[in-house]
Structure formats: structure tokens, C-alpha cells
Motif scaffolding. Structure first.
Motif, PDB file in Angstrom:
ATOM      1  N   ALA A   1      31.094  43.641  40.874  1.00  0.00           N
ATOM      2  CA  ALA A   1      31.845  42.507  40.939  1.00  0.00           C
ATOM      3  C   ALA A   1      33.361  43.062  40.355  1.00  0.00           C
ATOM      4  CB  ALA A   1      31.534  41.311  40.195  1.00  0.00           C
ATOM      5  N   GLN A   2      34.417  42.316  40.708  1.00  0.00           N
ATOM      6  CA  GLN A   2      35.636  42.411  40.372  1.00  0.00           C
ATOM      7  C   GLN A   2      36.147  41.192  39.676  1.00  0.00           C
ATOM      8  OE1 GLN A   2      38.335  43.203  43.632  1.00  0.00           O
ATOM      9  NE2 GLN A   2      37.505  45.340  43.774  1.00  0.00           N
ATOM     10  N   THR A   3      37.023  41.515  38.684  1.00  0.00           N
ATOM     11  CA  THR A   3      37.503  40.232  37.776  1.00  0.00           C
ATOM     12  C   THR A   3      38.482  39.247  38.474  1.00  0.00           C
ATOM     13  OG1 THR A   3      36.630  41.514  35.848  1.00  0.00           O
ATOM     14  CG2 THR A   3      38.175  39.698  35.352  1.00  0.00           C
ATOM     15  N   LEU A   4      38.244  38.138  38.531  1.00  0.00           N
ATOM     16  CA  LEU A   4      39.247  37.301  38.905  1.00  0.00           C
ATOM     17  C   LEU A   4      39.891  36.573  37.585  1.00  0.00           C
ATOM     18  CD1 LEU A   4      40.893  35.623  40.970  1.00  0.00           C
ATOM     19  CD2 LEU A   4      38.890  33.983  41.016  1.00  0.00           C
ATOM     20  N   ASN A   5      41.090  36.674  37.082  1.00  0.00           N
ATOM     21  CA  ASN A   5      41.677  36.077  36.076  1.00  0.00           C
ATOM     22  C   ASN A   5      42.291  34.608  36.300  1.00  0.00           C
ATOM     23  OD1 ASN A   5      44.693  36.077  36.658  1.00  0.00           O
ATOM     24  ND2 ASN A   5      44.297  38.381  36.578  1.00  0.00           N
ATOM     25  N   LEU A   6      42.269  34.202  35.264  1.00  0.00           N
ATOM     26  CA  LEU A   6      42.847  32.496  35.274  1.00  0.00           C
ATOM     27  C   LEU A   6      44.070  32.544  36.021  1.00  0.00           C
ATOM     28  CD1 LEU A   6      42.573  29.644  34.662  1.00  0.00           C
ATOM     29  CD2 LEU A   6      43.242  30.023  32.423  1.00  0.00           C
TER      30      LEU A   6
ATOM     31  N   LEU B   1      39.553  32.299  48.666  1.00  0.00           N
ATOM     32  CA  LEU B   1      38.941  33.557  48.236  1.00  0.00           C
ATOM     33  C   LEU B   1      37.563  33.618  48.838  1.00  0.00           C
ATOM     34  CD1 LEU B   1      40.693  34.419  45.003  1.00  0.00           C
ATOM     35  CD2 LEU B   1      41.233  35.679  47.206  1.00  0.00           C
ATOM     36  N   ASN B   2      36.974  34.916  48.929  1.00  0.00           N
ATOM     37  CA  ASN B   2      35.344  34.994  49.376  1.00  0.00           C
ATOM     38  C   ASN B   2      35.153  35.772  47.820  1.00  0.00           C
ATOM     39  OD1 ASN B   2      33.047  35.785  49.684  1.00  0.00           O
ATOM     40  ND2 ASN B   2      33.375  37.233  51.336  1.00  0.00           N
ATOM     41  N   ILE B   3      34.688  34.843  47.068  1.00  0.00           N
ATOM     42  CA  ILE B   3      34.534  35.137  45.539  1.00  0.00           C
ATOM     43  C   ILE B   3      32.876  35.473  45.103  1.00  0.00           C
ATOM     44  CG2 ILE B   3      36.359  34.102  44.483  1.00  0.00           C
ATOM     45  CD1 ILE B   3      34.567  31.765  43.826  1.00  0.00           C
ATOM     46  N   ASN B   4      32.245  36.003  46.349  1.00  0.00           N
ATOM     47  CA  ASN B   4      30.671  36.246  45.974  1.00  0.00           C
ATOM     48  C   ASN B   4      30.569  37.523  45.275  1.00  0.00           C
ATOM     49  OD1 ASN B   4      29.600  34.248  47.574  1.00  0.00           O
ATOM     50  ND2 ASN B   4      30.037  35.435  49.516  1.00  0.00           N
ATOM     51  N   ASN B   5      31.507  38.258  45.261  1.00  0.00           N
ATOM     52  CA  ASN B   5      31.563  39.600  44.351  1.00  0.00           C
ATOM     53  C   ASN B   5      32.795  39.310  43.119  1.00  0.00           C
ATOM     54  OD1 ASN B   5      29.470  40.722  45.545  1.00  0.00           O
ATOM     55  ND2 ASN B   5      30.780  41.590  47.124  1.00  0.00           N
ATOM     56  N   VAL B   6      32.883  38.298  42.611  1.00  0.00           N
ATOM     57  CA  VAL B   6      33.859  38.005  41.830  1.00  0.00           C
ATOM     58  C   VAL B   6      33.430  37.613  40.489  1.00  0.00           C
ATOM     59  CG1 VAL B   6      36.168  36.847  41.072  1.00  0.00           C
ATOM     60  CG2 VAL B   6      35.648  38.084  43.356  1.00  0.00           C
ATOM     61  N   ILE B   7      33.696  37.865  39.332  1.00  0.00           N
ATOM     62  CA  ILE B   7      33.427  37.235  38.109  1.00  0.00           C
ATOM     63  C   ILE B   7      34.684  36.685  37.178  1.00  0.00           C
ATOM     64  CG2 ILE B   7      31.192  38.466  37.858  1.00  0.00           C
ATOM     65  CD1 ILE B   7      32.460  40.377  36.115  1.00  0.00           C
ATOM     66  N   PRO B   8      34.336  35.933  36.449  1.00  0.00           N
ATOM     67  CA  PRO B   8      35.465  35.378  35.550  1.00  0.00           C
ATOM     68  C   PRO B   8      35.847  36.505  34.520  1.00  0.00           C
ATOM     69  CG  PRO B   8      33.596  34.293  35.001  1.00  0.00           C
ATOM     70  CD  PRO B   8      33.081  35.259  36.157  1.00  0.00           C
ATOM     71  N   ASP B   9      37.170  36.312  34.067  1.00  0.00           N
ATOM     72  CA  ASP B   9      37.736  37.106  32.951  1.00  0.00           C
ATOM     73  C   ASP B   9      37.155  36.741  31.509  1.00  0.00           C
ATOM     74  OD1 ASP B   9      38.975  39.105  31.300  1.00  0.00           O
ATOM     75  OD2 ASP B   9      41.049  38.219  31.792  1.00  0.00           O
ATOM     76  N   THR B  10      36.210  37.607  31.059  1.00  0.00           N
ATOM     77  CA  THR B  10      35.496  37.037  29.707  1.00  0.00           C
ATOM     78  C   THR B  10      36.714  37.606  28.687  1.00  0.00           C
ATOM     79  OG1 THR B  10      34.405  39.233  29.589  1.00  0.00           O
ATOM     80  CG2 THR B  10      33.211  37.108  30.485  1.00  0.00           C
ATOM     81  N   SER B  11      37.665  38.225  28.854  1.00  0.00           N
ATOM     82  CA  SER B  11      38.625  38.743  27.755  1.00  0.00           C
ATOM     83  C   SER B  11      39.183  37.412  27.155  1.00  0.00           C
ATOM     84  CB  SER B  11      39.516  39.851  28.011  1.00  0.00           C
ATOM     85  OG  SER B  11      40.343  39.180  29.275  1.00  0.00           O
ATOM     86  N   ILE B  12      39.629  36.384  27.901  1.00  0.00           N
ATOM     87  CA  ILE B  12      40.364  35.101  27.476  1.00  0.00           C
ATOM     88  C   ILE B  12      39.906  34.565  26.307  1.00  0.00           C
ATOM     89  CG2 ILE B  12      41.186  34.855  29.798  1.00  0.00           C
ATOM     90  CD1 ILE B  12      39.607  32.464  29.938  1.00  0.00           C
ATOM     91  N   VAL B  13      38.419  34.854  25.828  1.00  0.00           N
ATOM     92  CA  VAL B  13      37.733  34.153  24.627  1.00  0.00           C
ATOM     93  C   VAL B  13      38.220  35.106  23.407  1.00  0.00           C
ATOM     94  CG1 VAL B  13      36.199  32.982  25.809  1.00  0.00           C
ATOM     95  CG2 VAL B  13      35.552  35.293  24.995  1.00  0.00           C
ATOM     96  N   ASN B  14      39.180  35.853  23.532  1.00  0.00           N
ATOM     97  CA  ASN B  14      39.659  36.855  22.395  1.00  0.00           C
ATOM     98  C   ASN B  14      39.972  35.900  21.295  1.00  0.00           C
ATOM     99  OD1 ASN B  14      41.627  38.181  20.861  1.00  0.00           O
ATOM    100  ND2 ASN B  14      40.984  40.067  21.983  1.00  0.00           N
ATOM    101  N   PRO B  15      39.490  36.133  20.120  1.00  0.00           N
ATOM    102  CA  PRO B  15      40.025  35.205  18.837  1.00  0.00           C
ATOM    103  C   PRO B  15      41.474  35.088  18.597  1.00  0.00           C
ATOM    104  CG  PRO B  15      37.837  36.521  18.152  1.00  0.00           C
ATOM    105  CD  PRO B  15      38.431  37.039  19.491  1.00  0.00           C
TER     106      PRO B  15
ATOM    107  N   PHE C   1      47.405  34.722  30.311  1.00  0.00           N
ATOM    108  CA  PHE C   1      46.198  35.140  31.057  1.00  0.00           C
ATOM    109  C   PHE C   1      46.250  36.027  32.104  1.00  0.00           C
ATOM    110  CE2 PHE C   1      45.078  31.150  28.766  1.00  0.00           C
ATOM    111  CZ  PHE C   1      44.339  31.440  27.856  1.00  0.00           C
ATOM    112  N   LYS C   2      47.705  36.187  32.545  1.00  0.00           N
ATOM    113  CA  LYS C   2      48.127  37.369  33.498  1.00  0.00           C
ATOM    114  C   LYS C   2      47.765  38.620  33.360  1.00  0.00           C
ATOM    115  CE  LYS C   2      51.905  37.920  36.485  1.00  0.00           C
ATOM    116  NZ  LYS C   2      53.456  37.806  36.744  1.00  0.00           N
ATOM    117  N   ARG C   3      46.922  39.286  34.249  1.00  0.00           N
ATOM    118  CA  ARG C   3      46.810  40.627  34.160  1.00  0.00           C
ATOM    119  C   ARG C   3      47.323  41.537  35.018  1.00  0.00           C
ATOM    120  NH1 ARG C   3      45.645  38.590  30.021  1.00  0.00           N
ATOM    121  NH2 ARG C   3      43.615  38.591  28.793  1.00  0.00           N
TER     122      ARG C   3
END
Length: 453
Positions: free
Chosen positions: A14-19, A226-240, A451-453
Motif C-alpha cells: 500500500a501507498q500512504t494517502l495523507n490528510l 481515487l481507487n484506494i484499495n491499496n492506500v493506507i492513511p498517514d499514521t505520522s500525524i499522531v506525532n506528539p 499534514f502536507k507531505r
């Protein structure tokens, strides 16, 4: 095991889809915003149309006529298409011979002074355009807010799915350990049955988490295109660090906020409409002018022409112009009634604006209050999570050594699952609060830039 393999294969490729990208794609593709853009274009065109009301009316007409010429004295109301003849009444019997004639007319009408009515119309058209622009900003804000909320919920469910996968793996480890000890006779068979039930429960919970995660993923695909079957969210946004330094605090909604601006512009439009009504029934000062050329086949002595073509060359020229003042006294009643109606509508729109401002300010204060307690919870939850993981490891080690029961292990497993779940949910609550505060404070775009990457 099939669920674990499926989850691992999907996340590995999967590829990351950012917010930021998710929101930007939704704003670009959403049909309602395209509709609002078209309404703004129509509003600009309407302003141009209203500006044209100042132009005079100039009508040109040319007629070639042939008909009888039997006149009578007396007045009548014209119905717009009643033919007329000019000249004195004829004492001769009705003559059926045709009389050729020709007339060319140029008629100008120009209301050049309307006591501010044209300016009022122009201001009303611009106020309507401002309402369309405010609607676009409001809908864009609401869509952005919905997309942020949806994305964060998708992120939460993705992380909860990870937790359920890990919990199922722990249940598998316990089941494997118990099966070996039961087969060797060191543990009672009931432990194996209990472990099988616990593993089945963990697998069912994992499937439920997977279903909820896929549901949000399908919704996101509908918004973003988007076809997001192979997309996951960006978990780095929970950085403290990111969580604690994203949004400045505000105590009230700023002037011009998209959710307020629509109400403000609607109120201003109503005031402009009331002003237009007040000018609409005032007198109109105008200029009327006409020139015309005319010919007739009848001679000065009253004889008819031998040929119809003899009557078409122009023989007379006339002009007429006048300064006009038009005013309908009975319009005073209409003006009074329309202004009274408009006054009530303006008051209603002003009340709606104040009500919306009150509700939004209340939401700001509630978000600020909840934000403070959520931060305190997040300071405590890592301690709870660390202790729960230690307790689970210790209980599992004790069980393998025969020093405790399966109930102690499953209780520790449950506490660990709850601690992990609470931590993810609380982090999601903080992210939700951050974007709510950013949105109400007019900093939603600034929030998304983080949250822009």
C-alpha cells in the motif's frame, strides 16, 4: 490466519494517502462546489446585465402599407395592434380602393434619472453575487471539515485494526502454548477450549474492525475519486510534537468566518433589496424622442393613385421630443407594504446571524475545555499502556511456569487491549478537537498545511 495474511499483504504493497491530499482531491472533484462556481459566474453576469439597465431604448421600424383610408372622428384606447388612420373624417361613401403608404420611425426612450434606483439595483446585484461567493466558501469549509473528520476516523479505524490484529496474534500465542501443555497433561483440557473461544472472539473482533475500516475507505473513494484499495492513511500525524503545536487557541469565532459570512451576506443582501424597493417607486425622469418619415398615395385633392408604387416615396418628415416625469401615486401603498415585509425579513436574517455566532462561540469554548482534559488524559495513557504490556507479559510467563491460571492471562490480555484501544481513541479525539478549533478559529487551511507531505 487468513485475515492476518490478507492484512499483511495489503499493507506491504500500500501507498500512504495523507490528510492534505485527501482533502484537496475532494474539494477539487466535489460536484456541489462546481455548482457554486457556476452560480458565481452567473452572479457576475447578472451584475453586467443590471449595469445595462441604464442604457436607453432605441427602436427602429419601417413599414410598407396598403389599405383603405376611411376615417372617423373620435378617441379610443389603443390595444397595441389597432390600426389607425390620420386625417379628417371623410364625407364620401366608404371607398374600398387601396391607399399605398410608407412610414419609417425612430423612437428613443431613456429614463436618465431615477432618484438612485439604478444604483440600488447595481448594489443588490453585487450583494447577490456576494451571497453566492459566501455559499461557495461555506460549502468548501463544510466539505473540508467533513473530509478531515472522515479521514481521521479512517485513520483511527486503521490503527484499531492493527490493534485487533495484534490481539488476535496474542490469542494465537496463548492458544498454541496452552495446546502444548494440555497435550502433555500439564494443564486441564478446559483451558484449551477456553483459549479456542478467546481466539475465535479475537478473530471476530478483527473481522468487524476490518469491515469498519473498509467502510470508511469506500466513502473516501467516493469523495476523492481515487481507487484506494491499496492506500493506507498517514499514521505520522499522531506525532506528539505535532499534536501539541498545531493550532493556536481562540476564544471566539472571527469576523468573516465561512459559517458566519453566509449569514452576514444574506443580511446585507436583504438590506440592499429593501433599499431597491425604496427607490423603485420614486418618480422617473426621462427623455422621449421620435423622428419619422411618411408618404401617402392620396393627393392633396383627395384622389387615389393610379399605381400602388406611387405612394411609397417619402414625402413628409417630422420629429417630436419631450421631457417626461412619471409617477404613480398609488405606488406609495405598495412601497410601504414591501418595505414592511423587507424589514421583517432583514430582522429575521440578523437574528439568524446572531444565533449562528452564539452557537459557534459555544462550540469554541466547549472544544477548548475538552482539549485541556484530553491533553491530560494523553499524559496518563502511555503509563497505563506500558503497565498493561508489562502485566500481560508477566502473566503469560507465569502461566507457562504453572504459577497462575488462564483467567489471569486473559484478564491481562483484555486490559492490554483496552489500554491500546483507549490510547488510539484518545489520540483521535485530540486530532478531532484540533481541527475543530482550527476550523472555528479560521485556521483550517493552516492546520492542513501541517499534514502536507
Amino acid at each position: 490466519m487468513f485475515v492476518l495474511v490478507l492484512y499483511a499483504s495489503v499493507t506491504a504493497s500500500a501507498q500512504t494517502l495523507n490528510l492534505y491530499d485527501a482533502v484537496n482531491r475532494a474539494v477539487t472533484n466535489y460536484p456541489l462546489l462546481q455548482q457554486r462556481q457556476a452560480e458565481i459566474a452567473a452572479g457576475k453576469a447578472h451584475v453586467t446585465t443590471i449595469n445595462g439597465n441604464r442604457l436607453p431604448s432605441l427602436t427602429l421600424q419601417d413599414q410598407l402599407n396598403a389599405g383603405t383610408n376611411n376615417g372617423l372622428q373620435g378617441a379610443y384606447y389603443s390595444l397595441g395592434i389597432v390600426p389607425s388612420t390620420s386625417g379628417s373624417a371623410s364625407a364620401l361613401p366608404t371607398n374600398t380602393n387601396p391607399n399605398p403608404g410608407n412610414i419609417a420611425i425612430s423612437f428613443l426612450q431613456w429614463e436618465f434619472y431615477t432618484f438612485g434606483y439604478y444604483n440600488a439595483q447595481q448594489r443588490l446585484a453585487k450583494a447577490q453575487l456576494a451571497v453566492n461567493e459566501a455559499n461557495l466558501s461555506s460549502d468548501k469549509y463544510l466539505l473540508t471539515e467533513s473530509m478531515v473528520g472522515l479521514y481521521l476516523d479512517w485513520l483511527k479505524k486503521y490503527r484499531l485494526l492493527q490493534i485487533q490484529n495484534e490481539n488476535m496474534q496474542r490469542a494465537q500465542v496463548i492458544l498454541t502454548a496452552i495446546s502444548a501443555t494440555v497435550l502433555s497433561g500439564l494443564k486441564p483440557g478446559v483451558d484449551s477450549s477456553t483459549a479456542h473461544a478467546a481466539y475465535s472472539d479475537a478473530r471476530i473482533a478483527n473481522l468487524q474492525a476490518l469491515d469498519e475500516y473498509n467502510y470508511d475507505k469506500i466513502t473516501l473513494a467516493a469523495y476523492t475519486g481515487l481507487n484506494i484499495n491499496n492506500v493506507i492513511p498517514d499514521t505520522s500525524i499522531v506525532n506528539p510534537v505535532l499534536l501539541e503545536n498545531t493550532v493556536p487557541q481562540t476564544d471566539s469565532v472571527p469576523f468573516g468566518h465561512p459559517l458566519l459570512n453566509t449569514y452576514e451576506k444574506q443580511y446585507e443582501q436583504q438590506l440592499a433589496d429593501n433599499n431597491t424597493v425604496s427607490k423603485k417607486y420614486l418618480p422617473r425622469v426621462g427623455l422621449d424622442a421620435a423622428t419619422w418619415l411618411r408618404s401617402s398615395g392620396i393627393s392633396y385633392s383627395g384622389t387615389y393613385p393610379e399605381s400602388l408604387s406611387d405612394g411609397f416615396p417619402y414625402s413628409k418628415y417630422n420629429y417630436l421630443f419631450g421631457l417626461t416625469v412619471t409617477y404613480n401615486l398609488f405606488n406609495l401603498k405598495h412601497r410601504h407594504d414591501e418595505l414592511a415585509e423587507g424589514g421583517y425579513q432583514a430582522q429575521a436574517k440578523q437574528d439568524a446571524l446572531q444565533s449562528q455566532q452564539l452557537n459557534l462561540n459555544k462550540m469554541v469554548q466547549q472544544a477548548n475545555s475538552t482539549y485541556a482534559t484530553t491533553i491530560e488524559k494523553l499524559k496518563e495513557l502511555p503509563i497505563q499502556l506500558f503497565s498493561a504490556r508489562q502485566a500481560y507479559g508477566q502473566q503469560l510467563a507465569l502461566y507457562r511456569s504453572g504459577l497462575n491460571t488462564l483467567i489471569d492471562v486473559t484478564n491481562a490480555q483484555y486490559v492490554l487491549l483496552q489500554s491500546e484501544t483507549n490510547y488510539v481513541i484518545t489520540q483521535d479525539e485530540l486530532l478531532q478537537l484540533l481541527y475543530i478549533r482550527a476550523g472555528l478559529g479560521g485556521e483550517l487551511d493552516t492546520f492542513l498545511q501541517n499534514f502536507k507531505r
